[in-house]
Design an enzyme around this catalytic site. Sequence first.
Site, PDB file in Angstrom:
ATOM      1  N   ARG A 173       0.807  -1.215   0.000  1.00 51.28           N
ATOM      2  CA  ARG A 173       0.000   0.000   0.000  1.00 51.28           C
ATOM      3  C   ARG A 173       0.847   1.276   0.000  1.00 51.28           C
ATOM      4  O   ARG A 173       0.326   2.365   0.132  1.00 51.28           O
ATOM      5  CB  ARG A 173      -0.956   0.011   1.198  1.00 51.28           C
ATOM      6  CG  ARG A 173      -0.301   0.048   2.547  1.00 51.28           C
ATOM      7  CD  ARG A 173      -1.337  -0.164   3.657  1.00 51.28           C
ATOM      8  NE  ARG A 173      -0.774   0.044   4.978  1.00 51.28           N
ATOM      9  CZ  ARG A 173      -0.786   1.211   5.624  1.00 51.28           C
ATOM     10  NH1 ARG A 173      -1.337   2.266   5.053  1.00 51.28           N
ATOM     11  NH2 ARG A 173      -0.264   1.328   6.821  1.00 51.28           N
ATOM     12  N   ARG A 177       6.110   7.179  -6.974  1.00 51.25           N
ATOM     13  CA  ARG A 177       5.605   8.045  -8.043  1.00 51.25           C
ATOM     14  C   ARG A 177       6.761   8.527  -8.911  1.00 51.25           C
ATOM     15  O   ARG A 177       7.846   8.829  -8.402  1.00 51.25           O
ATOM     16  CB  ARG A 177       4.870   9.246  -7.448  1.00 51.25           C
ATOM     17  CG  ARG A 177       3.683   8.852  -6.569  1.00 51.25           C
ATOM     18  CD  ARG A 177       2.786  10.058  -6.315  1.00 51.25           C
ATOM     19  NE  ARG A 177       1.683   9.683  -5.448  1.00 51.25           N
ATOM     20  CZ  ARG A 177       1.543  10.076  -4.197  1.00 51.25           C
ATOM     21  NH1 ARG A 177       2.454  10.873  -3.654  1.00 51.25           N
ATOM     22  NH2 ARG A 177       0.500   9.695  -3.480  1.00 51.25           N
ATOM     23  N   ARG A 251       1.370  -4.331  17.604  1.00 53.46           N
ATOM     24  CA  ARG A 251       2.366  -3.343  17.967  1.00 53.46           C
ATOM     25  C   ARG A 251       1.617  -2.139  18.532  1.00 53.46           C
ATOM     26  O   ARG A 251       0.502  -1.837  18.119  1.00 53.46           O
ATOM     27  CB  ARG A 251       3.190  -2.908  16.758  1.00 53.46           C
ATOM     28  CG  ARG A 251       4.069  -3.983  16.207  1.00 53.46           C
ATOM     29  CD  ARG A 251       5.199  -4.365  17.146  1.00 53.46           C
ATOM     30  NE  ARG A 251       6.269  -3.363  17.162  1.00 53.46           N
ATOM     31  CZ  ARG A 251       7.368  -3.476  17.905  1.00 53.46           C
ATOM     32  NH1 ARG A 251       7.524  -4.520  18.711  1.00 53.46           N
ATOM     33  NH2 ARG A 251       8.306  -2.558  17.865  1.00 53.46           N
ATOM     34  N   ARG A 281       9.287   8.507  14.176  1.00 53.83           N
ATOM     35  CA  ARG A 281       8.934   9.773  13.537  1.00 53.83           C
ATOM     36  C   ARG A 281       8.680  10.832  14.609  1.00 53.83           C
ATOM     37  O   ARG A 281       8.518  10.521  15.789  1.00 53.83           O
ATOM     38  CB  ARG A 281       7.703   9.618  12.643  1.00 53.83           C
ATOM     39  CG  ARG A 281       6.455   9.096  13.341  1.00 53.83           C
ATOM     40  CD  ARG A 281       5.304   8.926  12.358  1.00 53.83           C
ATOM     41  NE  ARG A 281       4.082   8.450  13.024  1.00 53.83           N
ATOM     42  CZ  ARG A 281       2.893   8.401  12.451  1.00 53.83           C
ATOM     43  NH1 ARG A 281       2.745   8.786  11.184  1.00 53.83           N
ATOM     44  NH2 ARG A 281       1.836   7.975  13.126  1.00 53.83           N
ATOM     45  N   GLU A 302       7.747   9.597  18.408  1.00 51.38           N
ATOM     46  CA  GLU A 302       6.923   8.392  18.443  1.00 51.38           C
ATOM     47  C   GLU A 302       7.811   7.144  18.452  1.00 51.38           C
ATOM     48  O   GLU A 302       8.701   7.004  17.614  1.00 51.38           O
ATOM     49  CB  GLU A 302       5.987   8.342  17.238  1.00 51.38           C
ATOM     50  CG  GLU A 302       5.081   7.126  17.214  1.00 51.38           C
ATOM     51  CD  GLU A 302       4.086   7.157  16.055  1.00 51.38           C
ATOM     52  OE1 GLU A 302       3.931   6.112  15.395  1.00 51.38           O
ATOM     53  OE2 GLU A 302       3.482   8.227  15.798  1.00 51.38           O
ATOM     54  N   TYR A 350      -6.169  -3.960   9.892  1.00 51.26           N
ATOM     55  CA  TYR A 350      -5.742  -2.568   9.844  1.00 51.26           C
ATOM     56  C   TYR A 350      -6.739  -1.802   8.988  1.00 51.26           C
ATOM     57  O   TYR A 350      -6.920  -2.096   7.808  1.00 51.26           O
ATOM     58  CB  TYR A 350      -4.330  -2.408   9.261  1.00 51.26           C
ATOM     59  CG  TYR A 350      -3.907  -0.957   9.263  1.00 51.26           C
ATOM     60  CD1 TYR A 350      -3.351  -0.389  10.402  1.00 51.26           C
ATOM     61  CD2 TYR A 350      -4.123  -0.151   8.161  1.00 51.26           C
ATOM     62  CE1 TYR A 350      -2.995   0.948  10.436  1.00 51.26           C
ATOM     63  CE2 TYR A 350      -3.776   1.191   8.180  1.00 51.26           C
ATOM     64  CZ  TYR A 350      -3.217   1.728   9.318  1.00 51.26           C
ATOM     65  OH  TYR A 350      -2.884   3.063   9.349  1.00 51.26           O
ATOM     66  N   ASP A 352      -8.196   2.218   8.005  1.00 54.27           N
ATOM     67  CA  ASP A 352      -8.148   3.668   8.126  1.00 54.27           C
ATOM     68  C   ASP A 352      -9.519   4.179   8.552  1.00 54.27           C
ATOM     69  O   ASP A 352     -10.524   3.460   8.508  1.00 54.27           O
ATOM     70  CB  ASP A 352      -7.740   4.304   6.797  1.00 54.27           C
ATOM     71  CG  ASP A 352      -6.252   4.150   6.513  1.00 54.27           C
ATOM     72  OD1 ASP A 352      -5.465   4.174   7.483  1.00 54.27           O
ATOM     73  OD2 ASP A 352      -5.882   4.004   5.338  1.00 54.27           O
TER      74      ASP A 352
END
Length: 374
Positions: A173, A177, A251, A281, A302, A350, A352
């Site tokens: 995913r 580009r 996790r 991050r 994080e 998972y 969104d």
Amino acid sequence: MKKILIVGAGFSGAVVANTLAKTGKYIIEIVDERNHIGGNCHTERDSVTDVMVHKYGPHIFHTSNEKVWNYVNSFGNLRPFVNRVKSIYKNQVYSMPINLHTINQFYGKSFGPEEAKKWIETQGDSSITDPKTFEEQAKKFVGEKLYKAFFYGYTKKQWGTEPRNLPASILKRLPVRFNYDDNYYNDVYQGIPEEGYTAIIQKMLEHPNINVSLGKLFLSEEDNKSVYNHVFYTGPIDAYFSFRFGRLGYRTVYFKEYRGEGDFQGNAVINYADEDVAYTRVHEHKHFTPWENHSKTIYFEEYSKETEASDIPYYPKRLDKDLEILKKYESEVSKLENVTFLGRLATYRYLDMHHIIEEALVVAENFLAKDGHA
């Protein structure tokens, strides 16, 4: 009127509650063990900086489903927001996801789109025909050097294991580009609620037939089946059955919080790809609301770790042993009557935010149709 219990006051529970309550046919009780609504999407203003903070990490709403977009906007205004992630590797700042700028900067080239495509094809490992692991997928996709730079260290920190132990599906995913588009997402609609996600969910729950009890644990279906006509459960599937077949692997993340004056990093999210940097991050939350002005700032490092009993589960690992355990729980779910499992934790997937909302709308509409209130 029929009585409904909803376990969890995140988007899944709120969407179902709102959809059912509008019919005027149900009394709905929502329970959540936390002291706030919104689940992991919970937002609140920091008392020191007045910045709107995503308490459980960054959440950018993105979808190509117009129905879902319009639905969320009916409860509050989503301001346009483009997530432009950066990644630091060996003290250099790169654009993510990998795009033409990343490729040219990394290799010291000035390729056009077609040249870059041919170059990346020469970097990829053509001997890998059917990638089974994350590592194989990355090497086939972008080659050894880009894999080591942007995926190896970050992924090892995020998942706590060598990428060769992870399924290839995790990487599929992530786009590459061959233009200078640095928008992290491809979806048609992208934004962040002007007043935060909690305000959106609060409006969903503002109905006289909905009652919310916070700081309250859900015990078991056995304790509630004589009280409620139906239970919608959005908590962890293994917890519902008191972990009788073992715990599913997740996790989790935790954060180290910092405040300061002005602007710390100049961007909402910067990844740290080097393995020797402990955090994955840094997110600076004033940049999630570019329409606001703040003289002070709040930002978070994080970190990722294994989920223990006292932790909030974030990312389902879905390793082979987890899927074996999941099958046992799903078999138990199929035996239950008048209980619906939905959402990320209850289905061990998972998802969104837009997936969660779409699923909840479908679940609620199907329930109403079956119950004669379509």
